[in-house]
Design an enzyme around this catalytic site. Structure first.
Site, short mmCIF file in Angstrom:
data_model
loop_
_atom_site.label_atom_id
_atom_site.label_comp_id
_atom_site.label_asym_id
_atom_site.label_seq_id
_atom_site.Cartn_x
_atom_site.Cartn_y
_atom_site.Cartn_z
CG ASP A 1 0.82 0.35 8.54
OD1 ASP A 1 1.59 0.76 9.56
OD2 ASP A 1 -0.56 0.18 8.96
CG ASP B 1 -1.70 -1.19 1.25
OD1 ASP B 1 -2.57 -1.40 2.32
OD2 ASP B 1 -2.11 -1.46 0.11
#
Length: 693
Positions: free
Chosen positions: A550, A546
């Site tokens: 994170d 993504d």
């Protein structure tokens, strides 16, 4: 509507002499700077500084000047001064220009082409000073010579005169070298002050004081008696340090050694000659192959220690050759021969045992230096020596001098030589045992893991060059990627969240981790020292996570795994990071030829695109912001991230192994303090308005 023809196509079929661009003088340097300095980032900026410093060091190598000063000024200027002979100020006969103007404005011009002014130098292409001048918004040179101070200024390589200080002062082209004062008899030297051009170097290009200090220290080891002083006035408090090492490369060898010594520093020195055929201009101006006799000076310092790591630093004249070359090849080959020959007279080796050069190199720290005129390098960055004859001559010298060390009758030296031979034999036995264990383990693993992990969605193609492995974050993204991929050559391996931080973990813990083990198994080339690049099952490995914090952390963890245990893949340029979009615009009234969907990859690009569409009166729905790969449908993921020709991949590179090792240790290692300092320092550079909170 008329049909497009070769003449009316953009960049079409017209190709005449008028389309050819002839770059005069230093224009070529400004047009293609990376060709001359490698890049336009920090590395290229530091390379410009090295070029000017190395000119001063070349003078010291020739016996002129024992002090060099480097100053980094608050206003962005860089100053390098020496007390050597000074650049010639008289006129050069062919051009009619003064020596100063020739050196700073003419490519491939200087005193290092074997004309007698220099013998062994780092600069040999004659482009260093002129390239720095071309890439500077302002350069001032001051020469003390012949009882007077001479000065000259340049803007983008063009001589002229400024009416004030700094690169923004009014500039009038056409000024010549001028006398600005008198000096005492015998006073000589050169001072170069320049401002790197911000149009050439990006905002991230900065002068790294640590790199400068390391280079100055290294040079002071290589030129005993030379003092290099660094002043940095950019911070709140001025910084000053001096490097001087009269012990030369023997002291350098001790400085580099990571372990306790089992031998004293051994110096291998010798001189030799070789004949080289080079093209030279004859009286008619034609290039004629001519045999030239070269002098070669060999000076090597080495010492064995209790550890297992090998540290080798190599240099040609004063120029580091981090990728080795013919001098290192000859040295290592002769080292193996010398140890093998010395073992023949002992009973240390059992029947069938054999010592290789890798065994002799274990625990060895060495500094290999050679000096010769006009060495052949690969490229202007001079990372590899290519002069063929050097390998043979260095090998001969090393074998002869090491033979004397191993056969010495002096009590202390004799015992040290015996210790080295015993250490080499022990290394050979360990190597054989490790190979046997590895082969047994491979057979065991082959029996235990006859099939690849079930979660791998492999591709059909058998062509390794075409095959791509996407390491995908999460099962939700995997489902979309399954529909978006080309199953012919794109394989998918899902991972669950964040893998183990292998920088902190042991090899055993890494192999126990299911995600790390499956990645290594799927790549199929082993790990660590046993990694075999030729056995890798995929031509590209692509991290697909993504586009959030994170995802960045996952990419960093994956990069750490590949850096620690599969580094040859990175060195071969086969590891990439996918770049998924952050936003999607859907146009409600697209004009003819326009895509209905437009993707942006950063908040800044989103703002620019929204303003552009509004200005063009193109209506669009509320833009979609992707929180993760799972929010994209298969067509969107394919169009933006996976399809060749439409996707963007960032190649993960490794320009400097030592620097990369330090960065990974800082970001992912056990020592918290440097990481905290890095985060706190970076926090002050963040625009609070840009934080999405």
């Amino acid at each position: 509507m008329p049909k497009a023809t070769a003449k009316n196509k953009p960049g079409g079929g017209d190709y005449e002499a008028r389309h050819l661009l002839v770059l005069e003088g230093l224009e070529a340097v400004r047009k293609r700077p990376a060709m001359y300095i490698g890049s336009t980032d920090t590395r290229g900026l530091m390379h410009c500084l090295w070029e000017i410093i190395d000119n001063a060091v070349d003078e010291a190598l020739s016996g002129f000047g024992t002090e060099i000063g480097v100053t980094l000024e608050k206003n962005g200027a860089i100053v390098v001064r020496d007390q050597a002979r000074g650049i010639p100020v008289d006129k050069e006969p062919k051009t009619g220009l003064t020596g100063v103007e020739v050196v700073f404005t003419k490519l491939h011009a200087g005193g290092k082409f074997g004309a007698g002014s220099y013998n062994a130098t780092g600069g040999l292409h004659g482009v260093g000073a002129s390239v720095v001048n071309a890439l500077s918004s302002r350069l001032d040179v001051r020469v003390d010579r012949n009882g007077a101070t001479h000065e000259m200024s340049f803007r983008h390589g063009v001589p002229g005169e400024f009416d004030g200080d700094g690169p923004d002062a009014k500039f009038t082209p056409g000024s010549k070298l001028r006398k600005t004062g008198k000096i005492g008899r015998g006073v000589t030297g050169t001072r170069v002050r320049f401002w790197p051009d911000p149009q050439i170097f990006g905002r991230d290009a900065t002068l790294n004081r640590d790199l400068l200090s390391a280079r100055a220290r290294q040079t002071s080891f290589l030129v005993p008696g030379l003092a290099i002083t660094i002043h940095d006035d950019r911070g709140e408090e001025p910084f000053t340090e001096e490097h001087r090492h009269d012990g030369g490369i023997s002291e350098f060898c001790e400085f580099l050694a990571p372990d306790q010594a089992v031998t004293d520093v051994v110096r291998l020195q010798g001189t030799d000659k070789f004949t080289e055929t080079v093209p030279m201009l004859d009286d008619s101006g034609s290039l004629t192959p001519t045999d030239v006799e070269r002098d070669l000076e060999i000076d090597i310092a080495l010492r064995w220690g209790t550890g297992y790591d090998t540290v080798t630093k190599s240099f040609v004249n004063i120029i580091a050759t981090p990728k080795g070359g013919t001098h290192v090849n000859g040295y290592e080959r002769a080292l193996g021969k010398a140890v093998t020959k010395a073992l023949d007279g002992t009973r240390l080796l059992k029947s069938g045992e054999q010592v290789t050069k890798e065994d002799a190199l274990e625990g060895l720290t060495s500094v290999v230096t050679v000096r010769l005129a006009e060495p052949q390098f690969e490229g202007q960055t001079k990372e590899v020596l290519g002069t063929p004859a050097v390998s043979r001559l260095v090998a001969s010298c090393v074998e002869r001098e090491l033979g004397r060390f191993f056969t010495s009758s002096k009590a202390g030296v004799k015992q040290q030589a015996r210790t080295v031979l015993e250490k080499s034999v022990a290394a050979a036995r360990t190597r054989v045992q490790a190979r046997a264990h590895k082969e047994a383990q491979r057979r065991k693993n082959a029996l235990e893991s006859a099939t690849l992990p079930a979660k791998l969605k492999d591709c059909r193609s058998k062509d390794v060059e075409r095959r791509e492995l996407f390491i995908v974050e999460g099962d939700s993204a995997l489902g979309t990627a399954m529909s978006a991929r080309s199953s012919e050559f794109q394989a998918l391996l899902p991972i669950r969240g964040k893998i183990l931080n292998v920088q902190k973990a042991s090899v055993t813990d890494m192999l126990k981790n299911a995600e790390c083990a499956s990645i290594i198994q799927v790549v199929g080339a082993g790990s660590g020292r046993s990694f075999d690049l030729d056995a890798a099952r995929y031509g590209k490995v692509i991290f697909m996570a993504d586009a959030d914090s994170d995802g960045a952390h996952i990419r960093c963890l994956l990069a750490t795994l590949f850096f620690r245990y599969m580094r040859p893949l990175i060195e071969a340029g086969r590891v990439y990071s996918a770049v998924p979009p952050l936003h999607r615009f859907e146009l409600t009234n697209p004009r003819k030829g326009m895509d209905k969907y437009i993707y942006t990859y950063s908040d800044a690009e989103y703002q620019r695109k929204a303003a552009e569409l509004t200005k063009k009166k193109l209506n669009f729905k509320e833009p979609q912001r992707y929180k993760g790969l799972g929010e994209m449908d298969a067509d969107q993921l394919a169009d933006t991230t996976m399809t060749m020709g439409r996707r963007t991949l960032r190649r993960i590179t490794l320009d400097d192994a030592e620097e990369a090792e330090g960065v990974f240790e800082m970001l992912m290692g056990n020592d918290v303090a440097p990481r905290k300092e890095f985060i706190v320092d970076g926090a002050y550079r963040i625009d609070a308005e840009a934080i999405d909170a």
